[in-house]
Design a protein around this motif. Structure first.
Motif, PDB file in Angstrom:
ATOM      1  N   VAL A   1      30.592 -19.439  55.905  1.00  0.00           N
ATOM      2  CA  VAL A   1      30.617 -18.205  55.900  1.00  0.00           C
ATOM      3  C   VAL A   1      31.954 -16.793  55.126  1.00  0.00           C
ATOM      4  CG1 VAL A   1      32.030 -16.599  57.148  1.00  0.00           C
ATOM      5  CG2 VAL A   1      30.082 -18.620  58.761  1.00  0.00           C
ATOM      6  N   VAL A   2      30.802 -16.325  54.437  1.00  0.00           N
ATOM      7  CA  VAL A   2      31.524 -14.702  53.812  1.00  0.00           C
ATOM      8  C   VAL A   2      32.130 -13.907  54.586  1.00  0.00           C
ATOM      9  CG1 VAL A   2      31.848 -13.567  51.607  1.00  0.00           C
ATOM     10  CG2 VAL A   2      31.146 -15.581  51.557  1.00  0.00           C
ATOM     11  N   ASN A   3      33.216 -13.649  54.381  1.00  0.00           N
ATOM     12  CA  ASN A   3      34.003 -12.554  55.489  1.00  0.00           C
ATOM     13  C   ASN A   3      33.802 -10.738  54.346  1.00  0.00           C
ATOM     14  OD1 ASN A   3      35.467 -10.371  57.181  1.00  0.00           O
ATOM     15  ND2 ASN A   3      35.610 -12.295  58.398  1.00  0.00           N
ATOM     16  N   LEU A   4      33.825 -10.562  54.797  1.00  0.00           N
ATOM     17  CA  LEU A   4      33.619  -8.678  53.957  1.00  0.00           C
ATOM     18  C   LEU A   4      33.885  -7.894  54.864  1.00  0.00           C
ATOM     19  CD1 LEU A   4      29.694  -8.795  52.571  1.00  0.00           C
ATOM     20  CD2 LEU A   4      32.113 -10.101  51.647  1.00  0.00           C
ATOM     21  N   GLU A   5      34.872  -8.263  55.984  1.00  0.00           N
ATOM     22  CA  GLU A   5      35.628  -7.123  56.287  1.00  0.00           C
ATOM     23  C   GLU A   5      35.973  -6.149  55.032  1.00  0.00           C
ATOM     24  OE1 GLU A   5      38.434  -6.297  60.474  1.00  0.00           O
ATOM     25  OE2 GLU A   5      37.357  -8.192  59.821  1.00  0.00           O
ATOM     26  N   LYS A   6      37.179  -7.010  55.018  1.00  0.00           N
ATOM     27  CA  LYS A   6      37.963  -6.115  53.781  1.00  0.00           C
ATOM     28  C   LYS A   6      37.545  -5.998  52.545  1.00  0.00           C
ATOM     29  CE  LYS A   6      42.335  -7.965  56.474  1.00  0.00           C
ATOM     30  NZ  LYS A   6      43.385  -8.228  56.399  1.00  0.00           N
ATOM     31  N   VAL A   7      35.844  -5.800  52.571  1.00  0.00           N
ATOM     32  CA  VAL A   7      35.947  -5.263  51.357  1.00  0.00           C
ATOM     33  C   VAL A   7      35.237  -4.014  51.180  1.00  0.00           C
ATOM     34  CG1 VAL A   7      33.496  -5.948  49.372  1.00  0.00           C
ATOM     35  CG2 VAL A   7      35.044  -7.201  50.540  1.00  0.00           C
ATOM     36  N   PRO A   8      35.707  -2.758  50.614  1.00  0.00           N
ATOM     37  CA  PRO A   8      35.404  -1.616  50.710  1.00  0.00           C
ATOM     38  C   PRO A   8      34.383  -1.094  49.769  1.00  0.00           C
ATOM     39  CG  PRO A   8      36.708  -1.836  48.973  1.00  0.00           C
ATOM     40  CD  PRO A   8      36.967  -2.536  49.873  1.00  0.00           C
ATOM     41  N   PHE A   9      33.792  -2.174  48.653  1.00  0.00           N
ATOM     42  CA  PHE A   9      32.799  -1.853  47.437  1.00  0.00           C
ATOM     43  C   PHE A   9      31.975  -3.379  47.202  1.00  0.00           C
ATOM     44  CE2 PHE A   9      31.747  -1.922  43.242  1.00  0.00           C
ATOM     45  CZ  PHE A   9      30.485  -0.786  42.331  1.00  0.00           C
ATOM     46  N   MET A  10      30.490  -3.028  46.659  1.00  0.00           N
ATOM     47  CA  MET A  10      30.100  -4.464  46.379  1.00  0.00           C
ATOM     48  C   MET A  10      28.977  -3.847  45.744  1.00  0.00           C
ATOM     49  SD  MET A  10      28.707  -8.463  48.149  1.00  0.00           S
ATOM     50  CE  MET A  10      30.810  -8.720  48.138  1.00  0.00           C
TER      51      MET A  10
ATOM     52  N   GLY B   1      39.137  -6.414  49.168  1.00  0.00           N
ATOM     53  CA  GLY B   1      39.556  -6.128  47.549  1.00  0.00           C
ATOM     54  C   GLY B   1      37.770  -5.898  47.416  1.00  0.00           C
ATOM     55  N   GLU B   2      37.317  -5.119  45.686  1.00  0.00           N
ATOM     56  CA  GLU B   2      36.007  -5.275  45.937  1.00  0.00           C
ATOM     57  C   GLU B   2      35.675  -5.923  44.637  1.00  0.00           C
ATOM     58  OE1 GLU B   2      36.216  -1.374  42.862  1.00  0.00           O
ATOM     59  OE2 GLU B   2      36.827   0.007  44.563  1.00  0.00           O
ATOM     60  N   VAL B   3      33.930  -6.305  44.995  1.00  0.00           N
ATOM     61  CA  VAL B   3      33.770  -7.623  44.344  1.00  0.00           C
ATOM     62  C   VAL B   3      32.448  -7.249  43.331  1.00  0.00           C
ATOM     63  CG1 VAL B   3      32.847  -8.952  44.473  1.00  0.00           C
ATOM     64  CG2 VAL B   3      33.865  -8.897  45.916  1.00  0.00           C
ATOM     65  N   ASP B   4      32.830  -6.555  41.791  1.00  0.00           N
ATOM     66  CA  ASP B   4      32.395  -6.285  41.122  1.00  0.00           C
ATOM     67  C   ASP B   4      31.766  -7.923  40.379  1.00  0.00           C
ATOM     68  OD1 ASP B   4      34.173  -6.789  39.612  1.00  0.00           O
ATOM     69  OD2 ASP B   4      35.028  -4.089  40.393  1.00  0.00           O
ATOM     70  N   LEU B   5      30.911  -6.770  39.109  1.00  0.00           N
ATOM     71  CA  LEU B   5      30.605  -7.575  37.656  1.00  0.00           C
ATOM     72  C   LEU B   5      31.916  -8.453  37.090  1.00  0.00           C
ATOM     73  CD1 LEU B   5      28.636  -7.755  35.812  1.00  0.00           C
ATOM     74  CD2 LEU B   5      29.391  -5.975  34.517  1.00  0.00           C
ATOM     75  N   TYR B   6      33.231  -7.905  37.218  1.00  0.00           N
ATOM     76  CA  TYR B   6      34.609  -7.880  36.270  1.00  0.00           C
ATOM     77  C   TYR B   6      34.765  -9.338  37.269  1.00  0.00           C
ATOM     78  CZ  TYR B   6      34.061  -3.917  33.865  1.00  0.00           C
ATOM     79  OH  TYR B   6      33.485  -2.775  33.187  1.00  0.00           O
TER      80      TYR B   6
ATOM     81  N   MET C   1      40.839  -8.040  43.606  1.00  0.00           N
ATOM     82  CA  MET C   1      40.311  -8.979  45.036  1.00  0.00           C
ATOM     83  C   MET C   1      41.189 -10.228  45.455  1.00  0.00           C
ATOM     84  SD  MET C   1      36.430 -11.231  44.585  1.00  0.00           S
ATOM     85  CE  MET C   1      36.708 -12.484  43.722  1.00  0.00           C
ATOM     86  N   VAL C   2      41.308 -10.572  46.177  1.00  0.00           N
ATOM     87  CA  VAL C   2      42.378 -11.568  46.784  1.00  0.00           C
ATOM     88  C   VAL C   2      40.763 -12.491  47.567  1.00  0.00           C
ATOM     89  CG1 VAL C   2      43.728 -12.142  47.918  1.00  0.00           C
ATOM     90  CG2 VAL C   2      44.396 -10.448  46.952  1.00  0.00           C
ATOM     91  N   ILE C   3      41.080 -13.613  47.569  1.00  0.00           N
ATOM     92  CA  ILE C   3      40.325 -14.921  47.812  1.00  0.00           C
ATOM     93  C   ILE C   3      40.637 -15.219  49.653  1.00  0.00           C
ATOM     94  CG2 ILE C   3      38.506 -16.478  48.513  1.00  0.00           C
ATOM     95  CD1 ILE C   3      37.677 -15.023  45.646  1.00  0.00           C
ATOM     96  N   HIS C   4      40.565 -15.584  50.903  1.00  0.00           N
ATOM     97  CA  HIS C   4      42.004 -16.603  51.502  1.00  0.00           C
ATOM     98  C   HIS C   4      40.679 -16.881  51.863  1.00  0.00           C
ATOM     99  CE1 HIS C   4      44.780 -14.209  51.425  1.00  0.00           C
ATOM    100  NE2 HIS C   4      43.774 -12.773  52.080  1.00  0.00           N
ATOM    101  N   GLU C   5      40.751 -18.750  51.734  1.00  0.00           N
ATOM    102  CA  GLU C   5      39.850 -19.512  52.698  1.00  0.00           C
ATOM    103  C   GLU C   5      40.591 -20.286  53.829  1.00  0.00           C
ATOM    104  OE1 GLU C   5      38.752 -22.167  49.859  1.00  0.00           O
ATOM    105  OE2 GLU C   5      39.220 -20.957  48.408  1.00  0.00           O
ATOM    106  N   LYS C   6      39.953 -20.515  54.485  1.00  0.00           N
ATOM    107  CA  LYS C   6      40.139 -21.308  55.983  1.00  0.00           C
ATOM    108  C   LYS C   6      38.649 -22.157  56.550  1.00  0.00           C
ATOM    109  CE  LYS C   6      39.465 -18.001  58.919  1.00  0.00           C
ATOM    110  NZ  LYS C   6      39.932 -17.267  59.733  1.00  0.00           N
TER     111      LYS C   6
END
Length: 118
Positions: free
Chosen positions: A44-53, A18-23, A1-6
């Protein structure tokens, strides 16, 4: 998982890839908590590039939203699709988290809320 901020219009935008999971949900929680420590209460949390949560990722978002409301802030989610949208729907999260089609609409929603309370 990579997190970008602006930021845009005094709103923090967190984009996750990337995926957001327990780990790795704790990493997201830590970033959201850090924003609150810095008195940044509109996110605002943008989940456009999150295939799995999984539920831990969703729980992190809901917990952050309720914490932000204590400070008269809010958290909005945008660009939810695919399996993440299904999980939001199946768990009833759409009734807790406001979900927008685009980042721009989510930011505008927060700006309008701020202006209506000023």
């Amino acid at each position: 998982m990579v997190i970008h901020e602006k930021s845009s219009k005094q709103v923090v935008i967190i984009t996750i890839e990337g995926e957001v999971d327990l780990y790795n949900a704790k990493e997201l929680k830590d970033i959201l908590d850090d924003k609150m420590r810095k008195h940044q209460y509109e996110i605002v949390v943008n989940l456009e590039k999150v295939p799995f949560m999984d539920s831990s990722g969703i729980g992190t978002l809901v917990t952050a939203m309720y914490k932000l409301k204590k400070y008269h802030g809010n958290l909005k989610v945008c660009s939810v699709h695919g399996s993440v949208a299904k999980v939001f729907k199946l768990t009833g999260m759409e009734s807790h988290l406001e979900v927008f089609d685009s980042e721009e609409k989510a930011v505008l929603s927060l700006v309008e809320e701020r202006e209506s309370t000023d």
